[in-house]
Design an enzyme around this catalytic site. Structure first.
Site, short mmCIF file in Angstrom:
data_model
loop_
_atom_site.label_atom_id
_atom_site.label_comp_id
_atom_site.label_asym_id
_atom_site.label_seq_id
_atom_site.Cartn_x
_atom_site.Cartn_y
_atom_site.Cartn_z
N HIS A 31 -0.08 -1.50 17.13
CA HIS A 31 0.32 0.00 18.06
C HIS A 31 1.17 -0.39 19.04
O HIS A 31 1.52 1.03 19.03
CB HIS A 31 -0.92 0.55 18.88
N GLU A 56 0.69 -0.72 -0.11
CA GLU A 56 -0.15 0.62 0.07
C GLU A 56 1.13 1.14 0.02
O GLU A 56 0.02 2.61 0.58
CB GLU A 56 -1.29 -0.02 1.22
#
Ligand code: GLN
Ligand code: ZN
Length: 759
Positions: free
Chosen positions: A698, A488
């Site tokens: 995260h 991406e």
């Protein structure tokens, strides 16, 4: 005379001034005093913009979050915020953002939990309660702002969160019933309201949006207790609801012993007449008649048609306002210079919405003739939008009509398909994969900037991205992952990237909306029928596939996520727009399949976020959301494998709907709350393949192999191991390569060990 007021103004600033000031302060390049001055300047500017509205909100400005501000006002920050020295502002940010152990070797302080503000994309800091929670009044912020607004010659209307909603928003840390704290909270509210009244404040806006949710008898009772106890205060209270209709709470809301009620007439148009009937004759009714959640100009003529009779009945008791705080829309459309003129003329951001408010009030107070010119202008713009052939594309309409009765079913069952897929795509047990994105390095972002500015040719940009893709594929091969992705690199954002390539979408330059703290999002504007002029991802995916013999997974954003993360048109039901998006994405799916891509993933990261506030409305939403996904994804051959991804673990309540999407593989976030995953499977056996995220992307910390194995074993207790995949929780674009490589290496080792345990 009709009174106008505003419920709240975007605090971030037209050029995200607050974001920049906050970030400079956190980095140490702005002093606290300078930050305070910046805040004052922004408030000043916001009130200048709001001048001409009879009552302006004060206390709606916040350095981080209005719920955290309310916690400060109630003297209720978690004890850990007070552990050390520092100014009030230091303590405030300690709760908002936490403090890492890296910066302060002695002790880390964890941030307050953040969660979504009702059904918006704004996130608030959750108040923390326990049995011994005490409150104490700290009104200074509000008092200061009253003076600031008065110095500008304005009539201030303080905005606070009501006691019932405040408790409802919080979390009990020790299983105390939060309602037990109400009797400790109410005296503080009474003291606050008296204090404000002593300053000469007449009206206080007291927000109780939980009145639009399903409340049980105890919570409904709490409303009566609360407002009876606040009855003696000297301030007049405007109980304010928004984001939905009142339904079974309508009578309760109308009968509270206060001076006024605000109803969101955009979400609850059909309740206006009932509220007008119920409300006792000494009360004010404030109607939210301008959409505070979307960016379209209001149809003023149409609004006046139904509003005039209401005005006739209520006279001066009628107030007008936006439906909710304007926090949820950008500041000013006049600063947009790149939007096409017709589309721009259809839009109203916060500044324009207040203009509309003033026009409507004047039309009621002095007759339509007094605002003839703006009403005529508005009517012609509304008409132009309605008639525009950029909004209505007959071919799209026709395709939708043909599809309406199509179930979007794969045609064969999962057990048949998976046999075909196993023949087509050989994979080991516990196959490993990732969620799609790899690190978006500063280098990639810079190349994109240069391309946008014209400093890099398209050919050079494509080469640059191809280099990045090749590198990404090679690294995944070295790691030994089983299903690869292209990474991406070409995408700025998972919605914007597709929106930019679809007809029916427009993009603002400054249309920022606060998501939390200093973080803002710029939702694309979906204004018309959606179609896909040409393939959007095929070249990139095929290039990546050409570099490897491993299967490469094509990566798309699903229709429901596209919808939920955009400002969408209001001239047709959301479900119709979702279906148009589905149709466009389906063309991409079929093109990828035709090009030989064997696995296609369609992310639905925002599917859960669209869930209606009321339980009774959820099944309807899930039906059309699932249908849209199926239409987009499921027209492929048996041997083509469809994946989907969702980044949350609480899907106990929607798991049946997710199963109806019938994706062959779903990857979900689980590592942070492994129990939740198990709960979901206790009641319902998910029928297809599943990849429960084994590590939290995260966190910069390297995940532990044994933890990952442990999590997979828990999953294997619930789901046959031949239906399990091994993958991280979410995409890796925010991480660094130095973090990603060792993490995935460990994950691949964990999968290898798991495979041995199967044999
Ligand atoms: N494919 C996207 C990515 O990997 C999914 C992002 C998301 O779930 N929010 O970044
Ligand atoms: Zn995700």
């Amino acid at each position: 005379m009709v009174t106008t007021h505003n419920l709240g103004f975007p605090r971030i600033g037209a050029r995200r001034e607050l974001k920049h000031a906050l970030e400079s302060f956190w980095q140490g390049s702005l002093t606290e005093e300078q930050l305070q001055m910046e805040g004052e300047a922004l408030r000043h500017k916001n009130w200048v913009t709001q001048a001409g509205v009879d009552l302006v909100p004060i206390g709606d400005f916040s350095f981080y979050d209005q719920v955290l501000d309310m916690s400060v006002t109630l003297g209720h920050l978690p004890a850990r915020a007070h552990r050390e020295e520092g100014s009030d502002l230091d303590r405030y940010f300690r709760v908002a953002r936490g403090r890492s152990a890296n910066d302060h070797e002695d002790c880390a302080i964890h941030a307050g939990e953040m969660t979504k503000w009702f059904n918006t994309n704004y996130h608030y800091i959750v108040p923390e309660f326990q049995a011994d929670t005490e409150f104490s009044l700290n009104p200074q912020r509000l008092l200061d702002q009253i003076h600031e607004a008065r110095n500008q010659g304005l009539v201030p209307k303080p905005v606070i969160i009501g006691p019932v909603t405040y408790l409802w928003l919080g979390k009990s840390k020790d299983d105390t019933d939060k309602l037990n704290l109400l009797h400790r909270l109410l005296p503080i509210y009474a003291e606050l309201l008296d204090r404000l009244a002593a300053e000469g404040v007449e009206w206080v806006q007291i927000d109780e949006p939980v009145l639009v949710t399903d409340l049980d008898a105890d919570w409904r009772h709490a409303f009566n207790v609360a407002y009876h106890s606040l009855k003696t205060t000297n301030a007049k209270l405007l109980v304010t609801t928004y984001f939905g209709d009142l339904r079974e709470n309508l009578q309760l809301a109308c009968e509270l012993p206060v001076e006024g009620l605000h109803l969101d007439a955009i979400s609850a148009p059909e309740e206006v007449a009932r509220v007008v009937d119920w409300l006792s004759p000494h009360k004010i009714l404030s109607l939210g008649i301008i959409d505070g959640r979307n960016i379209w100009r209001t149809d003023l003529g149409n609004t006046l048609d139904w509003l005039e009779p209401v005005h006739e009945r209520l006279g001066d008791r009628l107030w007008l306002a936006p439906s909710c705080s304007l926090l949820h829309v950008p500041v000013d459309v006049s600063s947009e210079h790149k939007l096409e003129a017709d589309i721009k003329s259809w839009l109203a951001f916060a500044v324009q919405k207040l203009d509309e408010l003033k026009i409507l009030a004047r039309a009621l107070n002095q007759g339509r003739a007094s605002v003839h010119a703006p009403l005529t202008d508005n009517a012609s713009v509304i008409q132009a939008r309605r008639d525009s052939d950029r909004v209505h594309t007959p071919a799209v309409r026709e395709a939708i009509t043909n599809l309406k009765n199509h179930s979007g079913s794969r045609g064969t069952s999962f057990s048949e398909r998976i046999q075909a897929q196993r023949g087509h795509i050989p994979l080991p047990d516990y196959p490993t994969t990732t969620i799609g994105s790899f690190p978006q390095t500063p280098d990639i972002r810079q190349a994109r900037q240069q391309f946008r500015k014209g400093e890099l040719t398209e050919a050079a940009y494509i080469d640059r991205i191809r280099e990045e893709i090749a590198d990404c594929v090679q690294r995944q091969e070295e790691l030994g992952l089983d299903v690869l992705v292209h990474g991406e690199a070409e995408r700025n954002d998972m919605v914007e990237y597709f929106g930019e390539q679809l007809d029916g979408y427009a993009f603002s330059q400054f249309g920022w909306v606060q998501s939390y703290g200093s973080r803002c999002v710029k939702p694309p504007i979906l204004f018309g029928d959606i179609s896909r002029p040409t393939a959007m991802t095929v070249n990139w995916i095929c290039f990546a596939q050409s570099l490897t013999d491993k299967p490469l997974k094509g990566m798309l954003t699903g229709p429901v996520t596209m919808l939920n993360w955009s400002f969408v048109r209001n001239d047709q039901p959301r479900k119709d727009t979702a279906l148009q998006l589905a149709l466009a994405i389906r063309e991409e799916v079929l093109d990828l399949e035709k090009a030989g891509v064997k696995i296609i993933q369609m992310d639905e990261a925002a599917l859960r976020e669209g869930l209606p506030l009321r339980l009774a409305d959820r099944a309807g939403y899930l039906d059309w959301a699932v249908h849209a996904f199926r239409i987009a994804a499921n027209d492929v051959r048996d041997e083509t494998q469809i994946h989907t991804h969702m980044c949350y673990s609480e899907f106990n309540d929607i798991i049946e709907a997710i199963a109806r999407m019938d994706a062959d593989v779903i990857t979900i976030e689980t590592s942070r709350s492994d129990m939740e995953l198990l709960d979901a499977f206790r009641g319902f056996e998910y029928p297809n393949d599943i990849g429960p995220g084994v590590y939290d992307i995260h966190s910069p910390n390297l995940p532990d192999k044994q933890d990952m194995i442990g999590l997979m074993k828990k999953a294997a207790d619930r789901i046959p191991s031949d239906r399990l995949w091994v993958n991280p929780d979410c995409g890796l674009k925010t991480r660094k390569w130095e973090e990603v490589i060792p993490a995935l290496r460990t994950m691949v080792q964990a999968a290898r060990e798991l495979r041995q345990s199967v044999q």
